[in-house]
Write a protein that holds these residues in place. Structure first.
Motif, PDB file in Angstrom:
ATOM      1  N   ASN A   6      48.099  33.795  27.021  1.00  0.00           N
ATOM      2  CA  ASN A   6      48.194  33.329  28.221  1.00  0.00           C
ATOM      3  C   ASN A   6      46.952  33.231  28.816  1.00  0.00           C
ATOM      4  OD1 ASN A   6      48.609  33.882  31.126  1.00  0.00           O
ATOM      5  ND2 ASN A   6      49.872  35.442  31.234  1.00  0.00           N
ATOM      6  N   CYS A   7      46.375  31.832  29.695  1.00  0.00           N
ATOM      7  CA  CYS A   7      45.236  31.455  30.575  1.00  0.00           C
ATOM      8  C   CYS A   7      45.985  31.797  32.010  1.00  0.00           C
ATOM      9  CB  CYS A   7      45.987  29.824  30.186  1.00  0.00           C
ATOM     10  SG  CYS A   7      45.278  29.580  28.571  1.00  0.00           S
ATOM     11  N   ALA A   8      46.529  32.581  32.336  1.00  0.00           N
ATOM     12  CA  ALA A   8      46.776  32.840  33.637  1.00  0.00           C
ATOM     13  C   ALA A   8      45.694  33.513  34.821  1.00  0.00           C
ATOM     14  CB  ALA A   8      48.237  33.640  33.985  1.00  0.00           C
ATOM     15  N   ASP A   9      44.933  34.393  34.271  1.00  0.00           N
ATOM     16  CA  ASP A   9      43.971  34.438  33.798  1.00  0.00           C
ATOM     17  C   ASP A   9      42.668  33.759  34.770  1.00  0.00           C
ATOM     18  OD1 ASP A   9      45.632  37.012  34.268  1.00  0.00           O
ATOM     19  OD2 ASP A   9      43.957  37.733  32.947  1.00  0.00           O
ATOM     20  N   ALA A  10      42.664  33.391  33.711  1.00  0.00           N
ATOM     21  CA  ALA A  10      41.413  32.286  33.604  1.00  0.00           C
ATOM     22  C   ALA A  10      42.164  31.973  34.622  1.00  0.00           C
ATOM     23  CB  ALA A  10      41.704  31.223  32.161  1.00  0.00           C
ATOM     24  N   LEU A  11      42.556  31.117  34.483  1.00  0.00           N
ATOM     25  CA  LEU A  11      42.841  29.989  35.844  1.00  0.00           C
ATOM     26  C   LEU A  11      43.597  30.223  37.507  1.00  0.00           C
ATOM     27  CD1 LEU A  11      45.532  27.712  34.416  1.00  0.00           C
ATOM     28  CD2 LEU A  11      43.326  27.273  34.507  1.00  0.00           C
ATOM     29  N   ALA A  12      43.297  32.152  37.495  1.00  0.00           N
ATOM     30  CA  ALA A  12      43.674  32.312  38.107  1.00  0.00           C
ATOM     31  C   ALA A  12      42.350  32.720  39.070  1.00  0.00           C
ATOM     32  CB  ALA A  12      44.245  33.882  38.738  1.00  0.00           C
ATOM     33  N   GLU A  13      41.212  32.801  38.042  1.00  0.00           N
ATOM     34  CA  GLU A  13      39.874  32.475  38.678  1.00  0.00           C
ATOM     35  C   GLU A  13      39.214  31.723  39.092  1.00  0.00           C
ATOM     36  OE1 GLU A  13      37.014  35.357  35.844  1.00  0.00           O
ATOM     37  OE2 GLU A  13      38.738  36.103  34.899  1.00  0.00           O
ATOM     38  N   ILE A  14      39.554  30.431  38.020  1.00  0.00           N
ATOM     39  CA  ILE A  14      39.123  29.622  38.826  1.00  0.00           C
ATOM     40  C   ILE A  14      39.660  28.725  40.100  1.00  0.00           C
ATOM     41  CG2 ILE A  14      39.218  26.919  38.276  1.00  0.00           C
ATOM     42  CD1 ILE A  14      39.210  27.607  34.946  1.00  0.00           C
ATOM     43  N   ALA A  15      40.760  28.997  40.182  1.00  0.00           N
ATOM     44  CA  ALA A  15      41.530  28.190  41.411  1.00  0.00           C
ATOM     45  C   ALA A  15      40.773  29.200  42.871  1.00  0.00           C
ATOM     46  CB  ALA A  15      43.277  28.739  41.336  1.00  0.00           C
ATOM     47  N   LEU A  17      37.720  30.065  42.953  1.00  0.00           N
ATOM     48  CA  LEU A  17      36.612  29.232  42.936  1.00  0.00           C
ATOM     49  C   LEU A  17      36.495  27.906  43.463  1.00  0.00           C
ATOM     50  CD1 LEU A  17      33.855  29.752  41.826  1.00  0.00           C
ATOM     51  CD2 LEU A  17      34.282  28.154  39.574  1.00  0.00           C
ATOM     52  N   LEU A  18      37.909  27.208  43.150  1.00  0.00           N
ATOM     53  CA  LEU A  18      37.369  25.824  43.758  1.00  0.00           C
ATOM     54  C   LEU A  18      39.049  25.823  44.856  1.00  0.00           C
ATOM     55  CD1 LEU A  18      38.348  24.231  40.737  1.00  0.00           C
ATOM     56  CD2 LEU A  18      36.356  24.141  41.683  1.00  0.00           C
ATOM     57  N   GLY A  19      39.648  26.570  44.647  1.00  0.00           N
ATOM     58  CA  GLY A  19      41.201  26.513  45.837  1.00  0.00           C
ATOM     59  C   GLY A  19      42.094  25.443  45.482  1.00  0.00           C
ATOM     60  N   ASP A  20      42.125  24.342  45.914  1.00  0.00           N
ATOM     61  CA  ASP A  20      43.004  23.244  45.715  1.00  0.00           C
ATOM     62  C   ASP A  20      41.681  22.867  45.305  1.00  0.00           C
ATOM     63  OD1 ASP A  20      41.275  21.895  48.214  1.00  0.00           O
ATOM     64  OD2 ASP A  20      43.360  21.128  49.867  1.00  0.00           O
ATOM     65  N   ARG A  21      41.396  22.930  44.682  1.00  0.00           N
ATOM     66  CA  ARG A  21      40.658  21.550  44.109  1.00  0.00           C
ATOM     67  C   ARG A  21      41.148  22.345  42.416  1.00  0.00           C
ATOM     68  NH1 ARG A  21      34.838  21.365  44.119  1.00  0.00           N
ATOM     69  NH2 ARG A  21      35.370  22.573  45.738  1.00  0.00           N
ATOM     70  N   LEU A  22      41.828  22.510  42.486  1.00  0.00           N
ATOM     71  CA  LEU A  22      42.441  23.149  40.966  1.00  0.00           C
ATOM     72  C   LEU A  22      43.684  23.322  40.855  1.00  0.00           C
ATOM     73  CD1 LEU A  22      42.185  24.491  38.250  1.00  0.00           C
ATOM     74  CD2 LEU A  22      42.807  26.376  38.446  1.00  0.00           C
ATOM     75  N   SER A  23      44.496  21.993  40.118  1.00  0.00           N
ATOM     76  CA  SER A  23      45.552  21.132  40.473  1.00  0.00           C
ATOM     77  C   SER A  23      46.100  22.032  39.472  1.00  0.00           C
ATOM     78  CB  SER A  23      45.170  19.535  40.881  1.00  0.00           C
ATOM     79  OG  SER A  23      46.885  19.471  40.816  1.00  0.00           O
ATOM     80  N   ARG A  24      47.555  22.281  39.851  1.00  0.00           N
ATOM     81  CA  ARG A  24      49.028  22.362  38.673  1.00  0.00           C
ATOM     82  C   ARG A  24      50.207  21.040  38.505  1.00  0.00           C
ATOM     83  NH1 ARG A  24      48.914  27.570  36.151  1.00  0.00           N
ATOM     84  NH2 ARG A  24      49.358  26.627  34.269  1.00  0.00           N
TER      85      ARG A  24
END
Lengths: 463, 463
Positions: A6-15, A17-24
């Motif tokens: 589960n990579c959800a934690d990592a992506l949540a931390e990056i989100a 940091l970046l706001g909408d510059r992390l896209s899924r």
């Protein structure tokens, strides 16, 4: 090297940091699922659009802590799936880090961000009298070109990225930021980390800044096309030209099949024979001297139909046509995919290598136009296959394998410029022997959690 | 990384392998205790004279098992103690591995053993029309030149070892033998292990074979000396020449102190002023064009006393004189030792760097003739000291430190060509930051027992 499911934690931390510059978004995932090659699409789990080195460092720190794979993305033009997230994870898209940071005109150097493309850079440089020569055809990002140690049509004169990158800023797997090289013309200060990073395809670090060597725009440029009766005559002309030391700026070979494609897709009226496409750079007198010397070799080898591209427009059209050879060959055979080989041999073996490849392709009974940067001893067969014909793919792979074996037996390399990625990884043990294990040891030392572009280039991993 | 106090077992095993080619004679130990620099003598415990790669591999396997340090030795001409056994152990003397193995004239390549010197190679090549250009002055071994990423007077035109080594055979710490690079003009096949080994100073592996790039002997060569009223005028001439893109084969600076030494020791009658020593290579017409362009720059900068060395003998004498500048400067001040600095800066900062260095040396009140490969932005101050005057040494070290700081502040490097060894190790953290730790991690991955040239280049260890 295993990562948590589960990579959800990592992506949540990056989100965070970046706001909408992390896209899924599906569109972003799909766009980053494929590059210019035939490999099946492999979308990442998310795409980040960093704007600063500090952000890249923070992202890698998070990914390293969570074991999330990270793949850097420049312009998506790589040919061996280097920028594809074949083990999932995060794609780092550098399109927002695409500025010229400093121009040192008096040192003929420029500092740029990795997302800048080579054409954008040359646009910016146009008024300075300087240019950046490395030209792989595609309008690749400079970060991607560095990461794959790119070269191209002008390498015979100006060298590859190896020769034209003076220094890098690199973010390591654990988020540390290092600067390699310097702005001095040379240095003996320890291991050449710049050279180590060039061609490491994002497996050792992520490039966030490049110091590039520029060259003076030549006073005179002259380009020409000439036809030959046989592949042998064309290639022998190249060998003689290189061995005489004529400082060609470009010397490209295309076979009769490519000439036919050019006629169809670029509206040229080339005889359907093998051709050389050449360019000379220098002073007016120098260019004239080079052209005369080259003309003598051509005449001796029975070359003819010498056509000069004397205007800038004609030259641009010529090289655009050359650069579009790959898509044009694909378009000429609708429904095809292209498996592109990339061997490079010592110049003395070039004629033999091309002729044997030609015969081998004919024996396999598949289409495979040949073209290449023959001044470097580098050429490609574009093996054209029916996408849904497994026999085609098997035959093409067999052919490619024999080309690789032939290149190695001649003292050459299985990839002159396209790099390893996943497509040439199967040949690394044959090319490097124990040296491939050494690459793996360096990888393990610099990226112990295996987060940087896993499944590529080095031994081991899931792919 | 600690090694057992008694190395007798390891040496006994090596003696069984080599017979009398393992020497513990006082003469051999003393001969390998010092190189061409001021460092105190540090004899190894034994000297091995291998004759084959297999022997080198066997020796390293033994040393690795016992933790015995191994230091490779070419011609003993290094300037930063690279070839000294500062932590004891075994010196591997390559004087018996000094053959040309293969000449590929049509590819302009040669395969050699590491003990061959550059002058011996050029002697062997004389009849072929080819030559090997890298010229550090000393008649160094080619293995040593590769290990230290050497450059020299012709680097401005032909590049350094980085540009002229295509591939290596290297024995790793554990005895494995790898081959790096290929005979192709370029490759994108994975990490550039050739570049990683170049400049690693024997800390990552021991070079047992080199594939070198050769160049065609120029049709015409022309050399000259010219004098300038001031250091600034001479250096500005260099900057303008490089920035104009005149393809100088050599462009060397010597200050008035060096000119004085030349007059005393080579019998020249040079005005006691700063000089440039230059050489042009090319076609007859090309050389004339270059010389004319250079002459115009010189005239503009007020240079004068343009003296042409028109015969081969005169040119040989000129460069011999230049190459002997270091011993001649030492001889001019009997009882001195020389601490030689080696900074390299971007060409735009050259005049500033030289002028500030000059002023700094004068302020410290010690003698320090300046000379260098200024076309690369590389120059040396030969700081001349009384051997037994600790204040002299302290002042020279302070000066050298300020030069290093200045080079780094200008975007340059603390060592353009002499390398790190033990002399420049203290500056590595300042030059590379975290990158120096990365070098250490690579070292640890490839040489986990720390047997290869310990105490040099990378962080850690006893030195």
């Amino acid at each position: 090297m295993s990562r948590p499911p589960n990579c959800a934690d990592a992506l949540a931390e990056i989100a965070a940091l970046l706001g909408d510059r992390l896209s899924r978004s599906r569109a972003d995932l799909d766009q980053h699922a494929r590059s210019e090659a035939w490999y099946p699409p492999t979308p990442p789990e998310a795409v980040a659009f960093p704007e600063t080195t500090a952000e890249v460092s923070a992202i890698l720190t998070i990914c390293n802590a969570h074991g999330l794979p990270v793949v850097a993305w420049g312009a998506g033009t790589s040919l061996e799936a280097q920028a594809l997230a074949v083990e999932g994870g995060l794609t780092l898209d550098f399109s927002r880090m695409n500025r010229v940071l400093q121009l040192h005109a008096e040192d003929m150097q420029v500092v740029v961000q990795p997302g800048l493309t080579r054409q954008e850079l040359n646009e910016e440089l146009r008024a300075t009298g300087l240019f950046f020569p490395v030209d792989p055809g595609a309008n690749a990002s400079l970060g991607g070109m560095a990461a794959t140690r790119a070269s191209g049509t002008t390498t015979v004169r100006y060298g590859s990225m190896r020769d034209n990158v003076m220094g890098l800023e690199v973010v390591l797997a654990d988020g540390r930021v290092i600067r390699t090289g310097s702005r001095a013309a040379k240095s003996a200060a320890g291991y050449d980390l710049t050279a180590l990073m060039l061609g490491s395809e994002g497996t050792l670090g992520v490039i966030t800044e490049l110091t590039l060597r520029l060259h003076g725009q030549p006073e005179a440029i002259s380009a020409a096309v000439c036809a030959f009766d046989s592949l042998e005559a064309a290639v022998q002309t190249v060998m003689a030209t290189i061995q005489m030391g004529i400082p060609m700026a470009r010397i490209e070979f295309v076979d009769e099949a490519v000439a036919r494609v050019f006629n169809s897709y670029a509206g040229t009226k080339m005889p359907e024979r093998p051709h050389l496409l050449v360019e000379f750079h220098g002073s007016q007198a120098g260019v004239a001297e080079q052209a005369r010397a080259f003309g003598e070799v051509v005449a001796e080898m029975g070359g003819a139909d010498f056509n000069w591209a004397s205007t800038t427009e004609a030259r641009t059209a010529l090289w655009k046509m050359r650069h579009n050879a790959y898509p044009a060959c694909l378009a000429a055979r609708p429904g095809s995919i292209g498996l592109v080989t990339d061997i490079c041999v010592p110049i003395s073996r070039l004629a033999e290598a091309v002729a044997e490849t030609r015969a081998d392709i004919e024996a396999e009974g598949i289409e495979g136009p040949i073209l290449g940067h023959v001044g470097d001893g580098n050429f490609h067969a574009i093996l054209l296959l029916d996408r849904d014909n497994p026999d085609h793919l098997a035959r093409a792979r067999r052919l490619a394998g024999r080309m690789a074996d032939r290149a190695l037996a001649m003292g050459g390399t299985v990839t002159g410029e396209h790099g390893v990625g996943i497509g040439k990884r199967g040949y690394m043990a044959a090319e490097h022997g124990q040296g491939w294990q050494v690459m793996g040891a360096i990888k393990a030392a610099l990226d112990p959690n295996g987060i940087l572009n896993p499944g590529k280039l080095v031994p081991g991993g899931a792919a």
